[in-house]
Design a protein around this motif. Structure first.
Motif, mmCIF file in Angstrom:
data_model
loop_
_atom_site.group_PDB
_atom_site.id
_atom_site.type_symbol
_atom_site.label_atom_id
_atom_site.label_comp_id
_atom_site.label_asym_id
_atom_site.label_seq_id
_atom_site.Cartn_x
_atom_site.Cartn_y
_atom_site.Cartn_z
ATOM 1 N N SER A 1 0.801 -1.136 -0.109
ATOM 2 C CA SER A 1 0.064 -0.175 -0.003
ATOM 3 C C SER A 1 0.772 1.002 0.067
ATOM 4 O O SER A 1 2.114 1.373 0.503
ATOM 5 N N VAL A 2 0.255 2.418 -0.219
ATOM 6 C CA VAL A 2 0.942 3.705 -0.336
ATOM 7 C C VAL A 2 1.734 3.838 1.118
ATOM 8 O O VAL A 2 2.740 4.267 1.222
ATOM 9 N N ARG A 3 0.901 3.789 2.117
ATOM 10 C CA ARG A 3 1.275 3.845 3.467
ATOM 11 C C ARG A 3 2.511 2.739 3.824
ATOM 12 O O ARG A 3 3.315 3.388 4.342
ATOM 13 N N GLU A 4 2.336 1.753 3.455
ATOM 14 C CA GLU A 4 3.459 0.747 3.616
ATOM 15 C C GLU A 4 4.822 0.998 2.997
ATOM 16 O O GLU A 4 5.901 1.059 3.539
ATOM 17 N N ASN A 5 4.550 1.551 1.716
ATOM 18 C CA ASN A 5 5.578 2.183 0.840
ATOM 19 C C ASN A 5 6.171 3.412 1.708
ATOM 20 O O ASN A 5 7.779 3.349 1.949
ATOM 21 N N LEU A 6 5.546 4.289 2.249
ATOM 22 C CA LEU A 6 6.136 5.341 2.878
ATOM 23 C C LEU A 6 6.764 4.893 4.312
ATOM 24 O O LEU A 6 7.991 5.299 4.611
ATOM 25 N N MET A 7 6.089 4.000 4.931
ATOM 26 C CA MET A 7 6.790 3.297 6.202
ATOM 27 C C MET A 7 8.117 2.927 5.990
ATOM 28 O O MET A 7 9.093 2.702 6.844
ATOM 29 N N LEU A 8 8.268 2.134 4.839
ATOM 30 C CA LEU A 8 9.458 1.501 4.568
ATOM 31 C C LEU A 8 10.696 2.537 4.461
ATOM 32 O O LEU A 8 11.711 2.044 4.669
ATOM 33 N N GLY A 9 10.184 3.646 4.042
ATOM 34 C CA GLY A 9 11.487 4.729 4.054
ATOM 35 C C GLY A 9 11.957 4.836 5.510
ATOM 36 O O GLY A 9 12.980 5.284 5.790
ATOM 37 N N ALA A 10 11.051 4.574 6.676
ATOM 38 C CA ALA A 10 11.434 4.882 7.958
ATOM 39 C C ALA A 10 11.676 3.697 8.563
ATOM 40 O O ALA A 10 11.867 3.734 10.123
ATOM 41 N N TYR A 11 12.319 2.584 7.969
ATOM 42 C CA TYR A 11 12.039 1.335 8.566
ATOM 43 C C TYR A 11 13.476 1.407 9.781
ATOM 44 O O TYR A 11 13.130 0.412 10.742
ATOM 45 N N LYS A 12 14.421 2.074 9.488
ATOM 46 C CA LYS A 12 15.410 2.038 10.358
ATOM 47 C C LYS A 12 15.097 3.006 11.660
ATOM 48 O O LYS A 12 15.955 2.758 12.678
#
Ligand code: ATP
Length: 240
Positions: free
Chosen positions: A96-107
């Motif tokens: 999802s769009v949200r999951e894509n965005l959260m991947l940017g913050a995974y660290k």
């Protein structure tokens, strides 16, 4: 004197025996937007990949805050605060769009700040909020570009590298995206290195620019001055 945020010195990158980057040097100071212009095949993408660690370089240096990072792998460079938004966007189509965005913050571990940054991305790109739960593969090209920039922003980078954000987009969307790139620089203080074939928009949002031809830098200077240069007008801005 303090070190620039990014300094590239006499960089050379090869594809097998072919030299694609021929001794390129450039700098990016904190808070700047710097553009790299040039026609198809000039070496812009190769240069960005050489900076972010996606390609190995043969000679020269890439310095972040004065520390050598050439030869490091992309994860290492990303962890130092360099977010590379690649040409062609490369979002995860089945997330999802949200999951894509959260991947940017995974660290990141600062959960409340991550939530705040997510709201901020939605503030800049309201359409992403609307499509928050939609699979990214269903977004239009322009929306995917917004998502790719948003994902890069979610890592809270010190330097964002944008490779041809205008690619394949309508003139109206290009204006929209570049207006947001300008805001991210002016309002958030984000330092940006942007590759563009569309010299017009790139010179309008950047403070300085470098022009590449056949793997080398042939011209550089403040964007305002380059906009007035006869050669730039003739070869890159389509004026005579
Ligand atoms: P574009 O706007 O098309 O992305 P560019 O300025 O980013 O152009 P590069 O993609 O960096 O240019 O390409 C620089 C040179 O390296 C070109 O001559 C290209 O043909 C060559 N090149 C790029 N990728 C490869 C590869 N994987 N193998 C061999 N040569 C390559």
């Amino acid at each position: 004197m303090t070190d620039p945020l990014l300094a590239v010195q006499n960089l050379e990158t090869y594809y097998g025996p072919i030299m694609a980057i021929r001794g390129v040097s450039l700098t990016v100071e904190p808070g700047e937007t710097v553009a790299v212009l040039g026609a198809n095949g000039a070496g812009k993408t190769t240069l960005m990949k050489s900076i972010s660690g996606a390609l190995d370089t043969r000679k020269g240096k890439v310095l972040l805050d004065g520390n050598e990072i050439q030869g490091r792998d992309p994860d290492w460079v990303a962890a130092l605060g360099v977010a590379h938004v690649p040409e062609g966007r490369e979002v995860f189509p089945f997330l999802s769009v949200r999951e894509n965005l959260m991947l940017g913050a995974y660290k990141r571990r600062d959960r409340s700040e991550v939530a705040r940054d997510l709201d901020e991305v939605y503030g800049y790109f309201p359409i992403l909020k609307t499509f928050e739960s939609k699979m990214a593969g269903y977004l239009s090209g322009g929306q995917q570009q917004m998502l790719a920039i948003g994902r890069g922003y979610m890592s809270r980078p010190r330097l964002m590298i944008l490779d041809e954000p205008s690619l394949g987009l309508s003139p109206k969307l290009v204006e929209e995206i570049f207006a947001i790139i300008r805001k991210l620089n002016e309002e958030e203080g984000l330092t940006i290195l942007v590759v563009e074939q569309n010299a017009n928009v790139a010179l309008q949002v950047s403070h300085r620019a470098y022009v590449m031809e056949v793997g080398g830098v042939v011209m550089d200077g403040p964007s305002k001055e380059l906009m007035e240069s006869k050669d730039i007008q003739e070869f890159y801005l389509g004026q005579k």
